[in-house]
Design a protein around this motif. Sequence first.
Motif, PDB file in Angstrom:
ATOM      1  N   TRP A 268       0.842  -1.205   0.000  1.00  0.00           N
ATOM      2  CA  TRP A 268       0.000   0.000   0.000  1.00  0.00           C
ATOM      3  C   TRP A 268       0.874   1.251   0.000  1.00  0.00           C
ATOM      4  N   LEU A 269       1.919   1.268   0.806  1.00  0.00           N
ATOM      5  CA  LEU A 269       2.803   2.431   0.914  1.00  0.00           C
ATOM      6  C   LEU A 269       3.589   2.685  -0.371  1.00  0.00           C
ATOM      7  N   ARG A 270       3.988   1.617  -1.067  1.00  0.00           N
ATOM      8  CA  ARG A 270       4.775   1.774  -2.295  1.00  0.00           C
ATOM      9  C   ARG A 270       4.063   2.590  -3.361  1.00  0.00           C
ATOM     10  N   LYS A 271       2.744   2.655  -3.288  1.00  0.00           N
ATOM     11  CA  LYS A 271       1.965   3.365  -4.300  1.00  0.00           C
ATOM     12  C   LYS A 271       1.735   4.828  -3.942  1.00  0.00           C
ATOM     13  N   ARG A 272       2.362   5.318  -2.854  1.00  0.00           N
ATOM     14  CA  ARG A 272       2.091   6.670  -2.371  1.00  0.00           C
ATOM     15  C   ARG A 272       3.380   7.428  -2.115  1.00  0.00           C
ATOM     16  N   ALA A 273       3.350   8.732  -2.409  1.00  0.00           N
ATOM     17  CA  ALA A 273       4.503   9.593  -2.132  1.00  0.00           C
ATOM     18  C   ALA A 273       4.058  11.043  -2.120  1.00  0.00           C
ATOM     19  N   ILE A 274       4.703  11.822  -1.271  1.00  0.00           N
ATOM     20  CA  ILE A 274       4.550  13.270  -1.279  1.00  0.00           C
ATOM     21  C   ILE A 274       5.930  13.840  -1.551  1.00  0.00           C
ATOM     22  N   LEU A 275       6.048  14.634  -2.590  1.00  0.00           N
ATOM     23  CA  LEU A 275       7.318  15.258  -2.928  1.00  0.00           C
ATOM     24  C   LEU A 275       7.273  16.721  -2.520  1.00  0.00           C
ATOM     25  N   ALA A 276       8.378  17.218  -2.012  1.00  0.00           N
ATOM     26  CA  ALA A 276       8.455  18.628  -1.608  1.00  0.00           C
ATOM     27  C   ALA A 276       9.808  19.180  -2.029  1.00  0.00           C
TER      28      ALA A 276
END
Length: 146
Positions: free
Chosen positions: A68-76
Amino acid sequence: MRVQLQNDPLALAFSEQLLNFRNGKIQLHENTQCIRLPDNFCNVVATKDALIESIFPDLQANYTNHAWLRKRAILAAKNIDVNEVNFKIQQSLPSNEISFKSIDTVVDPEEVDNYPVEFLNSLDLPGLPPHNLRLNIGSPIICFEI
């Protein structure tokens, strides 16, 4: 890469939009001359909390699910934003927080006056964790070698 490997039409449209940005083929606002993002480019949220909730819905139930986590990201773009978002996410996890502090000593005793501990602790360098890294037990982290 995803366009070529998976033949993903959504990824193809997004990559074309990015190329249009790079090549200056995007319409500008009349008054400000700033780039006007296409309506289908992204979802805009009002707060960082709303951003976290939209990317990581039901995080407390899923934070140990690596698929589940591998499909999510927040870039800053800035470390300060990364640290703030990480802190908010860590605070929402249902486990105890542990603090890991970096080593803040000078190797050469002659340099101790040039590099006070407070200065060393204040450094926030790209690619390095903060001086006081706070993590919750069980939270995923990414490690890399410098």
